[in-house]
Design an enzyme around this catalytic site. Sequence first.
Site, PDB file in Angstrom:
ATOM      1  N   GLU A   1       1.278  54.563 -34.085  1.00  0.00           N
ATOM      2  CA  GLU A   1       1.679  55.864 -34.635  1.00  0.00           C
ATOM      3  C   GLU A   1       1.336  57.054 -33.747  1.00  0.00           C
ATOM      4  OE1 GLU A   1      -2.487  55.149 -36.282  1.00  0.00           O
ATOM      5  OE2 GLU A   1      -0.675  53.936 -35.939  1.00  0.00           O
TER       6      GLU A   1
ATOM      7  N   ASP B   1      -0.673  56.607 -45.672  1.00  0.00           N
ATOM      8  CA  ASP B   1      -1.382  55.949 -44.568  1.00  0.00           C
ATOM      9  C   ASP B   1      -2.347  56.899 -43.872  1.00  0.00           C
ATOM     10  OD1 ASP B   1      -0.560  53.283 -44.565  1.00  0.00           O
ATOM     11  OD2 ASP B   1       1.304  53.753 -43.555  1.00  0.00           O
TER      12      ASP B   1
ATOM     13  N   LYS C   1      -0.133  45.865 -39.384  1.00  0.00           N
ATOM     14  CA  LYS C   1      -1.066  46.748 -40.071  1.00  0.00           C
ATOM     15  C   LYS C   1      -2.462  46.663 -39.466  1.00  0.00           C
ATOM     16  CE  LYS C   1      -0.354  49.035 -43.078  1.00  0.00           C
ATOM     17  NZ  LYS C   1       0.039  50.469 -43.004  1.00  0.00           N
TER      18      LYS C   1
ATOM     19  N   MET D   1       4.969  50.598 -47.440  1.00  0.00           N
ATOM     20  CA  MET D   1       6.286  50.604 -48.079  1.00  0.00           C
ATOM     21  C   MET D   1       7.310  49.701 -47.385  1.00  0.00           C
ATOM     22  SD  MET D   1       6.709  54.594 -49.223  1.00  0.00           S
ATOM     23  CE  MET D   1       8.394  54.357 -49.812  1.00  0.00           C
TER      24      MET D   1
ATOM     25  N   TYR E   1      -0.387  49.385 -35.938  1.00  0.00           N
ATOM     26  CA  TYR E   1      -0.612  50.631 -36.682  1.00  0.00           C
ATOM     27  C   TYR E   1      -2.084  50.674 -37.063  1.00  0.00           C
ATOM     28  CZ  TYR E   1       4.441  51.237 -37.288  1.00  0.00           C
ATOM     29  OH  TYR E   1       5.789  51.415 -37.077  1.00  0.00           O
TER      30      TYR E   1
ATOM     31  N   HIS F   1      -3.867  54.203 -38.088  1.00  0.00           N
ATOM     32  CA  HIS F   1      -4.093  55.303 -39.047  1.00  0.00           C
ATOM     33  C   HIS F   1      -5.587  55.552 -39.255  1.00  0.00           C
ATOM     34  CE1 HIS F   1       0.191  55.329 -39.934  1.00  0.00           C
ATOM     35  NE2 HIS F   1       0.141  54.034 -40.149  1.00  0.00           N
TER      36      HIS F   1
ATOM     37  N   ARG G   1       5.524  41.410 -43.250  1.00  0.00           N
ATOM     38  CA  ARG G   1       6.039  41.660 -41.905  1.00  0.00           C
ATOM     39  C   ARG G   1       5.238  40.851 -40.888  1.00  0.00           C
ATOM     40  NH1 ARG G   1       5.701  48.133 -41.863  1.00  0.00           N
ATOM     41  NH2 ARG G   1       3.934  47.613 -43.219  1.00  0.00           N
TER      42      ARG G   1
ATOM     43  N   ASP H   1      10.249  72.509 -44.576  1.00  0.00           N
ATOM     44  CA  ASP H   1       9.570  72.164 -43.329  1.00  0.00           C
ATOM     45  C   ASP H   1       9.125  73.459 -42.662  1.00  0.00           C
ATOM     46  OD1 ASP H   1       9.666  69.355 -41.458  1.00  0.00           O
ATOM     47  OD2 ASP H   1       9.179  71.201 -40.407  1.00  0.00           O
TER      48      ASP H   1
END
Length: 367
Positions: free
Chosen positions: A116, A268, A73, A300, A92, A94, A15, A196
């Site tokens: 995120e 992640d 990332k 992913m 991102y 994490h 990406r 959930d």
Amino acid sequence: MLVGVPKEIKAQERRVGLFPSGVKALVEHGHQVVVEAGAGEGCGASDDVYRSQGARIGTADEAWSQELVVKVKEPLAQEYRHLREDLCLFTYLHLAADKPLTDALVGSGCVAIAYETVQLPDNSLPLLAPMSEIAGRMSVTKATEMLCHNNGGSGVFLGGVTGTLPARVIVIGAGISGAGAAQMAVGLGADVLVLDVDMAKLYRLYHHLNQQIKTLFSNAMNIEDQVVKADVIISCVLIPGASAPKLITRQLLEAMKPGAVIMDIAIDQGGTTDLSRPTTHDSPCLQVGNGVNLYCVSNMPGAYPRTASESLTNATLRYVLQLADKGWNKACREDPALGRGLNVVGGKVVYKAVAEACGYVWKELKN
């Protein structure tokens, strides 16, 4: 503003932080964009395409040396040398599952904004949503592959055929990933149960899928009861910015069906089983418990870089433009959703869940 787009170096990560359409928008706003040579090749965007949209093609050092760096990332250890006090990093991160990176960001004095944790007033996560949608949907197709006997699976066909039962798919979490997974699994004919803690989400998903799924409130007893019956578990639990809860213990893994599959989409954030650890697209599964395939690929959506890069840019561009037009401080003050994306500022961890997970004193950022 000077904006940099480095090439991603994570394993099998093709990406790119900004699709050419995003570069064009920035240039039209009067900004200069440096794209590292080859950054977009994996998603079909050549250097010439970026040049045609107004970017300058440069080296990794040049892309990283800009005021605002836009990635996909988190920086890897070999990229820590690029972190510095006058950098605003938008990607991102994490961090709750990555203390070394948190330490590096804190030590550099940079501003780090995590996709995120950008959060709208309705608590939705607009920059996580497009990748969650891809991960949720692809989790079902990957699980189907992992069920194949030659991949170490149980040999159960996901949708079954006439005279046989379909696979039992348990989806933990009814957010965007979980909804996408449930939709795909139903479409392939699986027997689907979604758990959930949010009854409203379960209600919406149940009716959205025309009552073709079963629903169950998520608690320890129900998880334990259902996990041992499952052919496939798709774990999509998310607490924004925080470490993922460990819902599937080592003992539960031992009690599962041989050849069952767990798709740990929450990897992640550290993963939701006691044995989860990041894997790659080249070697996606860990063999755990009683012959269970534990899939823990931490990027992913990188398997579909063209769709993922374009979709990500569609979501991030409005915020990238705000950061470039106004600078991070003003942009985050004026847009509270973007402000919630701030994780590290000037040597301080300013996102509470990250501070708690990584052992830092939380410093609330004052506007």
